[in-house]
Design a protein around this motif. Sequence first.
Motif, PDB file in Angstrom:
ATOM      1  N   ASP A  90       0.786  -1.210  -0.002  1.00 47.38           N
ATOM      2  CA  ASP A  90      -0.016   0.148  -0.022  1.00 47.38           C
ATOM      3  C   ASP A  90       0.969   1.280  -0.136  1.00 47.38           C
ATOM      4  N   ALA A  91       0.519   2.014  -1.197  1.00 48.90           N
ATOM      5  CA  ALA A  91       1.529   3.027  -1.135  1.00 48.90           C
ATOM      6  C   ALA A  91       0.886   4.619  -1.038  1.00 48.90           C
ATOM      7  N   THR A  92      -0.436   4.457  -0.538  1.00 51.51           N
ATOM      8  CA  THR A  92      -1.483   5.602  -0.399  1.00 51.51           C
ATOM      9  C   THR A  92      -0.975   6.368   0.825  1.00 51.51           C
ATOM     10  N   GLY A  93       0.035   5.748   1.779  1.00 55.30           N
ATOM     11  CA  GLY A  93       0.341   6.655   2.772  1.00 55.30           C
ATOM     12  C   GLY A  93       1.790   6.276   2.956  1.00 55.30           C
ATOM     13  N   PRO A  94       2.319   6.004   4.295  1.00 52.80           N
ATOM     14  CA  PRO A  94       3.726   5.370   4.385  1.00 52.80           C
ATOM     15  C   PRO A  94       3.630   3.851   3.802  1.00 52.80           C
ATOM     16  N   LEU A  95       4.745   3.366   3.003  1.00 52.85           N
ATOM     17  CA  LEU A  95       4.840   2.184   2.557  1.00 52.85           C
ATOM     18  C   LEU A  95       4.613   0.880   3.389  1.00 52.85           C
ATOM     19  N   ARG A  96       3.771   0.051   3.165  1.00 53.15           N
ATOM     20  CA  ARG A  96       3.464  -0.977   4.017  1.00 53.15           C
ATOM     21  C   ARG A  96       2.867  -2.214   3.261  1.00 53.15           C
ATOM     22  N   VAL A  97       3.475  -3.366   3.527  1.00 52.02           N
ATOM     23  CA  VAL A  97       3.106  -4.472   2.913  1.00 52.02           C
ATOM     24  C   VAL A  97       1.613  -4.731   3.516  1.00 52.02           C
ATOM     25  N   VAL A  98       0.692  -5.240   2.684  1.00 51.41           N
ATOM     26  CA  VAL A  98      -0.704  -5.576   3.262  1.00 51.41           C
ATOM     27  C   VAL A  98      -1.236  -7.004   2.801  1.00 51.41           C
ATOM     28  N   ARG A  99      -0.108  -7.637   1.986  1.00 45.80           N
ATOM     29  CA  ARG A  99      -0.133  -9.013   1.648  1.00 45.80           C
ATOM     30  C   ARG A  99       1.164  -9.603   1.319  1.00 45.80           C
ATOM     31  N   THR A 100       1.749 -10.647   2.233  1.00 46.16           N
ATOM     32  CA  THR A 100       2.737 -11.058   1.565  1.00 46.16           C
ATOM     33  C   THR A 100       2.564 -12.175   0.490  1.00 46.16           C
ATOM     34  N   GLY A 101       3.643 -12.270  -0.282  1.00 51.25           N
ATOM     35  CA  GLY A 101       3.573 -13.213  -1.492  1.00 51.25           C
ATOM     36  C   GLY A 101       4.909 -13.193  -1.932  1.00 51.25           C
ATOM     37  N   ALA A 102       5.007 -13.155  -3.278  1.00 55.71           N
ATOM     38  CA  ALA A 102       6.113 -13.647  -4.156  1.00 55.71           C
ATOM     39  C   ALA A 102       7.382 -12.891  -3.720  1.00 55.71           C
ATOM     40  N   VAL A 103       7.292 -11.523  -3.525  1.00 54.57           N
ATOM     41  CA  VAL A 103       8.393 -10.622  -3.275  1.00 54.57           C
ATOM     42  C   VAL A 103       8.501 -10.604  -1.542  1.00 54.57           C
ATOM     43  N   PRO A 104       9.832 -10.923  -1.101  1.00 53.21           N
ATOM     44  CA  PRO A 104       9.686 -11.065   0.426  1.00 53.21           C
ATOM     45  C   PRO A 104      10.002  -9.522   1.026  1.00 53.21           C
ATOM     46  N   LEU A 105       9.600  -9.047   2.137  1.00 44.82           N
ATOM     47  CA  LEU A 105       9.865  -7.990   2.865  1.00 44.82           C
ATOM     48  C   LEU A 105      11.336  -7.409   2.697  1.00 44.82           C
ATOM     49  N   ASP A 106      12.210  -8.527   3.015  1.00 43.55           N
ATOM     50  CA  ASP A 106      13.450  -8.252   2.992  1.00 43.55           C
ATOM     51  C   ASP A 106      14.062  -7.668   1.938  1.00 43.55           C
ATOM     52  N   ALA A 107      13.434  -8.264   0.725  1.00 42.02           N
ATOM     53  CA  ALA A 107      13.923  -7.621  -0.445  1.00 42.02           C
ATOM     54  C   ALA A 107      13.592  -6.285  -0.770  1.00 42.02           C
ATOM     55  N   LEU A 108      12.117  -5.823  -0.450  1.00 41.97           N
ATOM     56  CA  LEU A 108      11.704  -4.763  -0.770  1.00 41.97           C
ATOM     57  C   LEU A 108      12.237  -3.637   0.186  1.00 41.97           C
ATOM     58  N   ARG A 109      12.664  -3.983   1.418  1.00 46.16           N
ATOM     59  CA  ARG A 109      13.422  -3.185   2.392  1.00 46.16           C
ATOM     60  C   ARG A 109      14.833  -2.862   1.748  1.00 46.16           C
ATOM     61  N   GLU A 110      15.419  -3.617   1.102  1.00 49.11           N
ATOM     62  CA  GLU A 110      16.780  -3.173   0.170  1.00 49.11           C
ATOM     63  C   GLU A 110      16.629  -2.073  -0.640  1.00 49.11           C
TER      64      GLU A 110
END
Length: 218
Positions: free
Chosen positions: A185-205
């Motif tokens: 969700d990028a309508t406010g501070p970026l936040r994962v609302v469903r985990t799936g194919a791209v892991p959170l650690d990869a996003l945080r890089e």
Amino acid sequence: MSAVLDCTDPATWGPSVDEAVHVVTRGGLVVLPTDTVYGIGADAFSPPAVAALLAAKGRGRQMPPPVLVPDVRTIDGLCADVSDDVRALVAAFWPGGLTVICRAQPSLAWDLGETRGTVAVRMPDHPAALALLRRTGPLAVSSANRTGHPAATTAQDALEQLGDAVGVYLDGGVAPGGVASTIVDATGPLRVVRTGAVPLDALREVADVAGPEAGPAA
């Protein structure tokens, strides 16, 4: 009666994609392979087609479908106020298993359901899906299953759940990912609302993305 058409080989899938395009332009539904799971798609700019998609899934307007796009540049046609962080995520993970929820361009003449002015957008990493999208433009696409049932990883799985509600099933073999996309969700501070194919650690890089445990976005 629904047609199941082969689209495993780019050298021979032309007639199958042609038929799928024909169904979409008539306001019908298609099932297509993606890099995550199979999707059920409709013309994003045809409210009756989107309503038929939701009905086929057994889903209400309160759960609007995401939109698949053929090109990274399409995000600016659909989304308003795209942040640098979103652009960085899209550059890193598109095409691929990342869906981003943004504010929709207010001028768009569409009705995806109760979106509250937002749109969830993804560019899939699958050659058959991209071949179709390049012909049709943005498609409203949700996982090809009845709501509450497992996502389809083959065209046959989708056919067994959706039947004649879909005009054409494009059979690309087993979906390579087998898991749905990650949604940010990028309508406010970026936040994962469903985990799936791209892991959170990869996003945080790439950007400062909060996990789903962080609570509702602003």
